[in-house]
Design an enzyme around this catalytic site. Structure first.
Site, mmCIF file in Angstrom:
data_model
loop_
_atom_site.group_PDB
_atom_site.id
_atom_site.type_symbol
_atom_site.label_atom_id
_atom_site.label_comp_id
_atom_site.label_asym_id
_atom_site.label_seq_id
_atom_site.Cartn_x
_atom_site.Cartn_y
_atom_site.Cartn_z
ATOM 1 N N SER A 63 -16.646 -11.154 12.070
ATOM 2 C CA SER A 63 -15.868 -12.211 11.395
ATOM 3 C C SER A 63 -15.444 -13.357 12.302
ATOM 4 C CB SER A 63 -14.624 -11.621 10.743
ATOM 5 O OG SER A 63 -14.968 -11.124 9.492
ATOM 6 N N LYS A 66 -16.806 -16.662 11.480
ATOM 7 C CA LYS A 66 -16.256 -17.491 10.394
ATOM 8 C C LYS A 66 -15.590 -18.760 10.940
ATOM 9 C CE LYS A 66 -15.765 -13.501 7.408
ATOM 10 N NZ LYS A 66 -15.003 -12.322 7.050
ATOM 11 N N TYR A 188 -24.888 -15.225 5.595
ATOM 12 C CA TYR A 188 -23.603 -14.629 5.993
ATOM 13 C C TYR A 188 -23.808 -13.360 6.834
ATOM 14 C CZ TYR A 188 -19.189 -12.138 5.695
ATOM 15 O OH TYR A 188 -18.054 -11.444 6.029
ATOM 16 N N TYR A 240 -6.757 -10.752 9.561
ATOM 17 C CA TYR A 240 -6.685 -9.942 8.337
ATOM 18 C C TYR A 240 -5.256 -9.967 7.816
ATOM 19 C CZ TYR A 240 -11.009 -8.475 10.592
ATOM 20 O OH TYR A 240 -12.216 -8.467 11.222
ATOM 21 N N VAL A 258 -14.626 -7.067 13.080
ATOM 22 C CA VAL A 258 -14.687 -5.602 13.063
ATOM 23 C C VAL A 258 -15.605 -5.029 14.143
ATOM 24 C CG1 VAL A 258 -13.993 -5.301 10.649
ATOM 25 C CG2 VAL A 258 -16.422 -5.562 11.215
HETATM 26 N N1 GLU Z 1 -19.629 -8.578 8.218
HETATM 27 C C1 GLU Z 1 -18.346 -7.996 8.006
HETATM 28 C C2 GLU Z 1 -18.027 -7.880 6.529
HETATM 29 O O1 GLU Z 1 -18.243 -8.792 5.810
HETATM 30 C C3 GLU Z 1 -17.336 -8.805 8.730
HETATM 31 C C4 GLU Z 1 -15.992 -8.171 8.669
HETATM 32 C C5 GLU Z 1 -15.082 -8.582 9.765
HETATM 33 O O2 GLU Z 1 -15.435 -8.653 10.926
HETATM 34 O O3 GLU Z 1 -13.936 -8.831 9.389
HETATM 35 O O4 GLU Z 1 -17.584 -6.880 6.063
#
Ligand code: GLU
Length: 304
Positions: A63, A66, A188, A240, A258
């Protein structure tokens, strides 16, 4: 300030936390990573770099990507992006569907999955080959060509990413995804699969501590005002539903993933990246969070 000494003190201190978290395994390939690893890289705005532990080991940025896709979309499309995604912390899990229903398909912010999918959709609309453009952007920001997608991890997530498929189709039903859902998800899953070392990630974050200027070539990527907004979104939404806790404990804007990585910065001063794969229940790296709390405490340098 003796940064080497501080970072080495932090490294020995956090080792006692091994075993308290769990490596993410909902993406099967991520579950194969050796849990007891820890890397730390501090990149000062004057160019000095301090590395410690496993800071040259590649890991899946997940993530954290992002933040970079958001920057790319913001630099291309400007304020228009905020018509399709908000800037409020979500207070729900990063892959939650609930809020999206209440809020009629406008995701709370660009750092939760729904918001990131909308941003990726913008890149798909604007680039002929979005995967190549994203990779080029990351290579430019980190100052190295040695940044790749991990196709095995991307395929692993594609196989099991049911919630992301659900979010994609849900967004589409509200008219907030312009492209084919499968195509957006393919980009993505690839952006999440990018592998970087702590050293590379700390370099890539320099653009945010330099107020939008990419320091290796001197090219402006984001305006001062856009960088302010980007950093604000990281501060309030980057961890988060633990963004409050992270701000309370660490006091820096940043983003976690994650894969166990955390990237953060202090505007005008430094960027840093820390990585350790064992995650707490909210999805943040146990050792990473503690290390950053100690770092801002021992150096006395945070945004607060
Ligand atoms: N590719 C992961 C998902 O979409 C990223 C989650 C993350 O790192 O927060 O679940």
């Amino acid at each position: 300030m003796d940064y080497s000494q501080i970072i080495s003190e932090i490294t020995s201190n956090v080792a006692s936390l091994y075993g308290q978290g769990k490596v993410a395994d909902y993406i099967p390939e991520l579950g194969k990573v050796a849990p007891r690893q820890f890397g730390f890289c501090l990149h000062l705005n004057n160019g000095e770099v301090f590395v410690h532990g496993d800071s040259e080991v590649k890991f899946s940025i997940q993530s954290i990507s992002k933040v970079f896709t958001l920057s790319l979309a913001f630099s291309l499309l400007g304020e228009d992006i905020w018509k399709r995604v908000g800037v409020e912390p979500s207070g729900t899990a990063f892959n939650s569907l609930m809020q999206l229903e209440y809020e009629k398909g406008i995701p709370r912010n660009p750092l939760i999955n729904a918001g990131a999918l909308v941003i990726t959709d913008m890149l798909v609309s604007n680039f002929q080959d979005p995967k190549t453009e994203i990779l080029q952007f990351l290579r430019q920001l980190s100052g190295t060509q040695n940044i790749q997608y991990n196709e095995t991890i991307a395929a692993s997530e594609r196989k099991t990413g049911y919630r992301n498929f659900a979010l994609g189709y849900f967004l589409k039903s509200f008219g907030n995804l312009q492209n084919d859902v499968e195509q957006v998800l393919d980009v993505y899953f690839h952006q999440c699969s990018v592998e970087m070392t702590c050293r590379e990630l700390a370099s890539a974050m320099q653009v945010f501590s330099h107020h939008g200027m990419e320091p290796f070539t001197g090219q402006r990527i984001l305006s001062m005002s856009q960088t302010k907004r980007l950093n604000a979104v990281m501060q309030t939404c980057g961890f988060y539903d633990e963004a409050g806790e992270f701000t309370f404990a660490v006091g820096l804007p940043g983003k976690s993933g994650v894969g166990g990585g955390i990237a953060a910065l202090l505007p005008g001063q430094y960027s840093l990246a820390v990585w350790s794969p064992e995650l707490n229940k909210k999805g943040n790296s146990v050792l990473g969070m503690k290390a950053l709390e100690l770092f801002t405490t021992l150096t006395g340098r945070s945004v607060f």
